[in-house]
Write a protein that holds these residues in place. Structure first.
Motif, short mmCIF file in Angstrom:
data_model
loop_
_atom_site.label_atom_id
_atom_site.label_comp_id
_atom_site.label_asym_id
_atom_site.label_seq_id
_atom_site.Cartn_x
_atom_site.Cartn_y
_atom_site.Cartn_z
N GLN A 1 0.85 -1.19 0.00
CA GLN A 1 0.00 0.00 0.00
C GLN A 1 0.88 1.25 0.00
N ASP B 1 -1.25 3.28 -4.60
CA ASP B 1 -2.19 2.40 -3.90
C ASP B 1 -3.01 3.18 -2.88
N ARG C 1 -6.88 3.39 -2.58
CA ARG C 1 -7.54 3.05 -1.32
C ARG C 1 -8.60 4.07 -0.94
N ALA D 1 -11.52 4.11 -3.40
CA ALA D 1 -12.38 2.95 -3.20
C ALA D 1 -13.21 3.07 -1.93
N GLU D 2 -12.59 3.54 -0.85
CA GLU D 2 -13.33 3.70 0.41
C GLU D 2 -14.42 4.77 0.26
N TRP E 1 -14.53 -5.20 -8.23
CA TRP E 1 -14.96 -5.63 -6.91
C TRP E 1 -16.19 -6.54 -6.97
N ARG F 1 -11.32 -5.42 1.83
CA ARG F 1 -9.90 -5.13 2.09
C ARG F 1 -9.01 -6.17 1.41
N LEU G 1 -8.79 -5.10 -2.13
CA LEU G 1 -7.89 -3.96 -2.29
C LEU G 1 -6.43 -4.39 -2.20
#
Length: 221
Positions: A44, A48, A52, A55-56, A79, A111, A114
């Motif tokens: 990460q 990344d 992250r 995506a969150e 996803w 997670r 990800l």
């Protein structure tokens, strides 16, 4: 979403994915450390971290069906497919997908998805496949500077402000190498502010050795 990103207490140091100390809590280049978990392996990193938080944000908005990012191979990791049990099988530089995983759609599974993306995405895939260029006059929070390469770097715009005369400034954040806590940056040009001017020919940030030109601004698709 980014304006509400929770922060750890003032003076919190920056730790690596392996919990090693990278920057002390009083490092003048760092304004704050985000309350955001880091994967337990060195995956990460900078691009990344952009993935992250994007995506969150989509997850928090309930827009889960459109969450998808490219591997460096060009393959698109979706996803919804992962949640349904689809998993990649890596064969050299090629990827094929098989229905051989356990279906799950909770955040624990998210997670894991990800981490899979972090492992196979890069500054190159984010720049060339998962994002689009943004004109300087149209930038907004959530856009990012990216210089692709090996390694390359990416800086996320957490917020943008403009005064009555049109002067703009940005709050910037980054992940870095090795994988580490996501941090809010502080201007190292002498102001000591967490706000970076957007009025110059480029944006110079601490840690990365070259300024980011305006041609490097991107927005996730």
């Amino acid at each position: 979403f980014l304006r509400g990103l929770p922060l750890r207490p003032a003076g919190t140091p920056v730790l690596s994915y392996a919990h090693g100390l990278l920057h002390k809590g009083d490092d003048p280049r760092i304004g704050a450390v985000a309350e955001l978990d880091v994967s337990p392996v060195d995956i990460q990193q900078c691009a990344d971290s952009v993935i992250r938080l994007h995506a969150e944000w989509k997850w928090s908005e309930g827009d889960k069906s459109s969450i998808a990012y490219h591997f460096l191979s060009g393959d698109l990791a979706k996803w919804p497919a992962f949640a349904g049990g689809s998993r990649p099988i890596i064969e050299g530089n090629k990827v094929r997908w098989a229905q051989n995983g356990k279906a799950a759609s909770d955040h624990v599974a998210f997670r894991k998805y990800l981490d899979l993306v972090f492992n196979y995405a890069s500054t190159i895939s984010v720049d060339k496949m998962s994002s689009v260029p943004v004109e300087r006059d149209n930038i907004r929070a959530g856009d990012f500077f990216i210089l692709p390469g090996g390694p390359g770097h990416a800086i996320l715009m957490l917020d943008i402000v403009k005064n009555q005369s049109g002067k703009r400034m940005a709050l910037l954040g980054q992940g870095y190498m090795p994988a580490q806590d996501f941090q809010v940056l502080r201007d190292h040009s002498g102001t000591g502010s967490v706000w970076f001017s957007l009025d110059g020919d480029n944006v110079d940030t601490p840690f990365w050795p070259v300024p980011f030109p305006w041609s490097s601004v991107r927005r996730m698709k």
